[in-house]
Write a protein that holds these residues in place. Structure first.
Motif, PDB file in Angstrom:
ATOM      1  N   LYS A 194      34.275  42.611  33.826  1.00  0.00           N
ATOM      2  CA  LYS A 194      34.264  42.641  35.285  1.00  0.00           C
ATOM      3  C   LYS A 194      33.333  41.546  35.800  1.00  0.00           C
ATOM      4  O   LYS A 194      32.181  41.436  35.376  1.00  0.00           O
ATOM      5  CB  LYS A 194      33.774  43.997  35.774  1.00  0.00           C
ATOM      6  CG  LYS A 194      33.727  44.144  37.300  1.00  0.00           C
ATOM      7  CD  LYS A 194      33.196  45.514  37.683  1.00  0.00           C
ATOM      8  CE  LYS A 194      33.167  45.710  39.179  1.00  0.00           C
ATOM      9  NZ  LYS A 194      34.527  45.733  39.775  1.00  0.00           N
ATOM     10  N   THR A 195      33.845  40.727  36.704  1.00  0.00           N
ATOM     11  CA  THR A 195      33.040  39.670  37.320  1.00  0.00           C
ATOM     12  C   THR A 195      32.954  39.921  38.817  1.00  0.00           C
ATOM     13  O   THR A 195      33.967  40.085  39.491  1.00  0.00           O
ATOM     14  CB  THR A 195      33.654  38.279  37.075  1.00  0.00           C
ATOM     15  OG1 THR A 195      33.701  38.031  35.665  1.00  0.00           O
ATOM     16  CG2 THR A 195      32.815  37.200  37.738  1.00  0.00           C
ATOM     17  N   ASP A 246      39.142  38.044  30.500  1.00  0.00           N
ATOM     18  CA  ASP A 246      39.857  38.959  31.390  1.00  0.00           C
ATOM     19  C   ASP A 246      39.353  40.390  31.241  1.00  0.00           C
ATOM     20  O   ASP A 246      39.728  41.274  32.017  1.00  0.00           O
ATOM     21  CB  ASP A 246      41.369  38.935  31.083  1.00  0.00           C
ATOM     22  CG  ASP A 246      41.982  37.579  31.390  1.00  0.00           C
ATOM     23  OD1 ASP A 246      41.495  36.914  32.316  1.00  0.00           O
ATOM     24  OD2 ASP A 246      42.940  37.202  30.693  1.00  0.00           O
ATOM     25  N   ARG A 259      35.731  34.433  35.126  1.00  0.00           N
ATOM     26  CA  ARG A 259      37.003  35.159  34.976  1.00  0.00           C
ATOM     27  C   ARG A 259      37.963  34.403  34.058  1.00  0.00           C
ATOM     28  O   ARG A 259      38.761  35.008  33.350  1.00  0.00           O
ATOM     29  CB  ARG A 259      37.634  35.380  36.348  1.00  0.00           C
ATOM     30  CG  ARG A 259      36.895  36.428  37.189  1.00  0.00           C
ATOM     31  CD  ARG A 259      37.511  36.616  38.547  1.00  0.00           C
ATOM     32  NE  ARG A 259      36.721  37.528  39.370  1.00  0.00           N
ATOM     33  CZ  ARG A 259      36.299  37.260  40.598  1.00  0.00           C
ATOM     34  NH1 ARG A 259      36.610  36.094  41.158  1.00  0.00           N
ATOM     35  NH2 ARG A 259      35.585  38.134  41.271  1.00  0.00           N
ATOM     36  N   SER A 260      37.861  33.065  34.095  1.00  0.00           N
ATOM     37  CA  SER A 260      38.735  32.265  33.233  1.00  0.00           C
ATOM     38  C   SER A 260      38.337  32.377  31.755  1.00  0.00           C
ATOM     39  O   SER A 260      39.140  32.102  30.868  1.00  0.00           O
ATOM     40  CB  SER A 260      38.705  30.790  33.643  1.00  0.00           C
ATOM     41  OG  SER A 260      37.465  30.182  33.314  1.00  0.00           O
ATOM     42  N   ALA A 262      32.297  32.579  39.838  1.00  0.00           N
ATOM     43  CA  ALA A 262      33.112  33.766  39.544  1.00  0.00           C
ATOM     44  C   ALA A 262      34.447  33.370  38.921  1.00  0.00           C
ATOM     45  O   ALA A 262      34.907  33.993  37.955  1.00  0.00           O
ATOM     46  CB  ALA A 262      33.333  34.565  40.823  1.00  0.00           C
ATOM     47  N   ARG A 263      35.074  32.334  39.466  1.00  0.00           N
ATOM     48  CA  ARG A 263      36.346  31.866  38.903  1.00  0.00           C
ATOM     49  C   ARG A 263      36.166  31.385  37.465  1.00  0.00           C
ATOM     50  O   ARG A 263      37.026  31.627  36.598  1.00  0.00           O
ATOM     51  CB  ARG A 263      36.924  30.754  39.785  1.00  0.00           C
ATOM     52  CG  ARG A 263      37.603  31.253  41.051  1.00  0.00           C
ATOM     53  CD  ARG A 263      38.375  30.144  41.725  1.00  0.00           C
ATOM     54  NE  ARG A 263      37.481  29.153  42.307  1.00  0.00           N
ATOM     55  CZ  ARG A 263      37.020  29.210  43.552  1.00  0.00           C
ATOM     56  NH1 ARG A 263      37.359  30.218  44.342  1.00  0.00           N
ATOM     57  NH2 ARG A 263      36.215  28.272  44.019  1.00  0.00           N
TER      58      ARG A 263
END
Length: 225
Positions: free
Chosen positions: A27-28, A24, A20-21, A16-17
C-alpha cells in the motif's frame, strides 16, 4: 525492504507513482509534509489589496536558478525581493545594486521576518532547475495567502498549485509566452484576492499540521490496529 513493508508513505504524487510502479502488493499513500507557521493566527492577515511585489526565499546557488530570476525581474512590473544567502551572495548583491530598483537583496532573515515579507508579497517565486521536493518556505507562503509561482522543473509544481492556487511557469520560454513567469505574474496580479484565498485553502486542505496528523493516524490505525 519494500516488499516487507506494510505501507509506504510518499511525500509527493511523483514519489507515490514511483513506489507503486515498484510493487503492486504494498500500500502506497501520499502524505506530504506539513508547513509550520510560527503564529497560526497570522494566516488570515495579509490583505490582498495591500500585497505588492514578488519574493524569492532560499539558498543562493546555481541549481536554485536565482541569478536567472534576478535578471528576469525587470519583466515582472513590480520589484523582486531576494531573501537568503549562499555561494552566489556577492553576485546577487551586485546584480541587485545594478537593477535600477527591480531587485532588492536583503540577505538572510529570521523566520518571523520572512513571514512578514510573505504577508506583504503578491507571490513567492520558486525558479529551481532541479526536481526538488516541496520547499518548506513554499508551504509557509501558502499558509499566509502568498501564492506560489513555481518552475515546471520542480517535481512538486503541480502539488503547490493545485486547484488554481498558483502558477507553473517555464523558465526557458519567451517573456511573452503564456507559459512564462511574466504572464503568470500578471495573472496573479489581476486576481490577487482569488489566488491568495486559494493558497490558504490549499494549505488548509493538503499541508496543514491538522490534516497531516489525521492522515498519519488513519494509516497507522489501518496498518497496526
Amino acid at each position: 525492504m519494500l516488499a516487507q513493508s506494510r505501507a509506504v508513505i510518499a511525500l509527493s504524487d511523483d514519489a507515490a507513482r514511483f513506489f507503486r510502479s515498484q510493487s503492486d502488493n504494498v500500500k502506497t499513500v501520499r502524505i506530504p509534509n506539513f508547513g509550520p507557521v510560527s503564529d497560526l493566527s497570522r494566516r488570515s492577515s495579509g490583505a490582498a489589496e495591500n500585497r505588492f511585489g514578488w519574493v524569492y526565499v532560499g539558498r543562493l546557488t546555481p541549481e536554485k536558478n536565482v541569478m536567472w530570476l534576478a535578471e528576469y525581474a525587470q519583466h515582472l512590473a513590480e520589484p523582486l525581493t531576494i531573501v537568503g544567502g549562499g555561494p552566489l551572495t556577492n553576485e546577487v548583491g551586485l546584480l541587485a545594486s545594478q537593477s535600477g530598483g527591480s531587485v532588492e537583496f536583503v540577505g538572510q532573515k529570521t523566520e518571523a521576518e520572512v513571514e512578514d515579507i510573505l504577508l506583504g508579497a503578491r507571490g513567492i517565486v520558486v525558479p529551481s532547475l532541479w526536481a526538488e521536493g516541496v520547499p518548506t518556505v513554499a508551504l509557509k507562503a501558502l499558509a499566509l495567502g502568498c501564492p506560489v509561482l513555481v518552475s515546471n522543473a520542480c517535481s512538486a509544481a503541480t502539488e503547490l498549485t493545485k486547484r488554481g492556487a498558483g502558477i507553473v511557469f517555464d523558465p526557458g520560454c519567451d517573456v511573452n509566452d503564456p507559459k512564462s513567469l511574466a504572464v503568470g505574474a500578471m495573472e496573479v496580479r489581476s486576481r490577487q484576492a482569488i489566488y491568495s484565498n486559494r493558497a490558504r485553502q490549499l494549505f488548509e486542505e493538503d499541508f496543514s499540521p491538522e490534516v497531516w496528523r489525521q492522515r498519519i493516524s488513519e494509516l497507522y490505525t489501518e496498518c497496526f490496529i
